[in-house]
Motif scaffolding. Sequence first.
Motif, short mmCIF file in Angstrom:
data_model
loop_
_atom_site.label_atom_id
_atom_site.label_comp_id
_atom_site.label_asym_id
_atom_site.label_seq_id
_atom_site.Cartn_x
_atom_site.Cartn_y
_atom_site.Cartn_z
N ASP A 115 43.14 20.11 20.87
CA ASP A 115 43.68 21.07 21.84
C ASP A 115 43.26 22.50 21.51
O ASP A 115 44.09 23.41 21.36
N PRO A 116 41.95 22.77 21.41
CA PRO A 116 41.48 24.10 21.04
C PRO A 116 41.66 25.10 22.17
O PRO A 116 41.69 24.72 23.35
N ALA A 117 41.72 26.37 21.82
CA ALA A 117 41.77 27.41 22.84
C ALA A 117 40.39 27.62 23.46
O ALA A 117 40.29 27.97 24.65
N VAL A 118 39.34 27.44 22.67
CA VAL A 118 37.97 27.71 23.11
C VAL A 118 37.09 26.52 22.77
O VAL A 118 37.21 25.93 21.68
N LYS B 159 40.47 25.15 29.72
CA LYS B 159 40.01 25.74 28.47
C LYS B 159 38.98 26.85 28.72
O LYS B 159 38.21 26.81 29.68
N THR B 160 38.97 27.83 27.83
CA THR B 160 37.86 28.78 27.80
C THR B 160 36.64 28.05 27.26
O THR B 160 36.71 27.39 26.22
N SER C 128 41.92 24.96 14.46
CA SER C 128 43.00 25.25 15.40
C SER C 128 42.58 26.01 16.66
O SER C 128 43.23 25.87 17.70
N LYS C 129 41.52 26.82 16.57
CA LYS C 129 41.21 27.71 17.69
C LYS C 129 40.03 27.29 18.54
O LYS C 129 39.99 27.56 19.73
N SER D 58 39.66 36.29 25.97
CA SER D 58 39.72 35.23 24.97
C SER D 58 38.73 35.48 23.84
O SER D 58 39.06 35.27 22.66
N GLN E 202 40.68 35.33 20.43
CA GLN E 202 42.12 35.56 20.59
C GLN E 202 42.60 36.68 19.68
O GLN E 202 43.65 36.60 19.05
N GLU F 263 40.05 34.54 29.32
CA GLU F 263 40.76 33.30 29.06
C GLU F 263 40.61 32.36 30.25
O GLU F 263 40.82 32.75 31.39
#
Length: 340
Positions: free
Chosen positions: A182-185, A216-217, A106-107, A4, A88, A53
């Motif tokens: 809703d972030p990835a990290v 989540k990461t 977004s991330k 990630s 990512q 991730e």
Amino acid sequence: MTTSISVRDLWKVYGPNPERIVGSPDALLSRSELRRKTGCTAAVRDVSFDVAEGEVFVVMGLSGSGKSTLVRCMTRLVEPTAGSVSIQGEDILHADASRLREIRRSKFSMVFQHFGLLPHRRVVDNVAFGLEINGMRRDQRHARAQEVIELVGLQGYEQAYPAQLSGGMQQRVGLARALASDPAVMFFDEPFSALDPLIRRDMQTEVIRLHNEVGKTMVFITHDIHEALRLGDRIAIMRDGGIVQVGTPEELIAQPADDYVANFVLDFPKSHVLTLRWIARPATSDDELRGPELPATMVVRDAARTILDAAGPVRVVDGGQLIGVVSTEEVLAVIAGVHA
């Protein structure tokens, strides 16, 4: 496993002409020698690591070790002197201002020690604030805010103002706000340091629960080894801007890289972290292979009663394969803190 976050050769040097330090002979000097010779301070020094991730990656160190500067470099709240930070697959250090704003929206999201809540806005609007900035319609952002408010256990407080909440509840609002997009990290910079010990432990439990639910990461910064060992899938120990060791809680406890790491984990109960895999030994006779069987992944504390009650050594297995035996002597050595 999917990567990630990838950090490579990351430096942050403060002082005159900082870019000249990286790659020069001066880069090998200690922090104090570098400052004395050049007037520069290497707050982050040639740091590299990957975060998988869905992993909780904890960065831990004493005050001044560089951990907070590191996370600020990873989010470009502070501009690194050299290196790369990929989230990512995208190196955010090459992103222009417009793209960086989009990445932040977004991330990834950030949770800090100081909650930064808007005092004149109710909980639901604080949680939805980032969504409002992103242009989401009021009904949509309130619906999403309600979802995460319930996720962090704040239902019933939607219309309250921050001043009406305890410190722990205010930090839950901060968590909900970070989750809303809703972030990835998710990045956490010592978020619970200002909380009372009992509330702090409750918030640690909340992070563990949320991680189990949303996956989540997470990159978590702390100076507290107990917090690090409780939360982290892996932990990076920092000193003077560099990383001394990266490992799982078990690896740090069982195989500290040096005395600096060993002193960090010295007072932590080894039986709460070490699994039977780490203390299993070869059987010395067939008689030692007749005892009960326990999985290698079981923590010593949880296995202690079975082993102490057994007539002889307990067999330790991993995936159906025998990896050794554990007897009362090994368990007592761990409990006494003398296991090497």
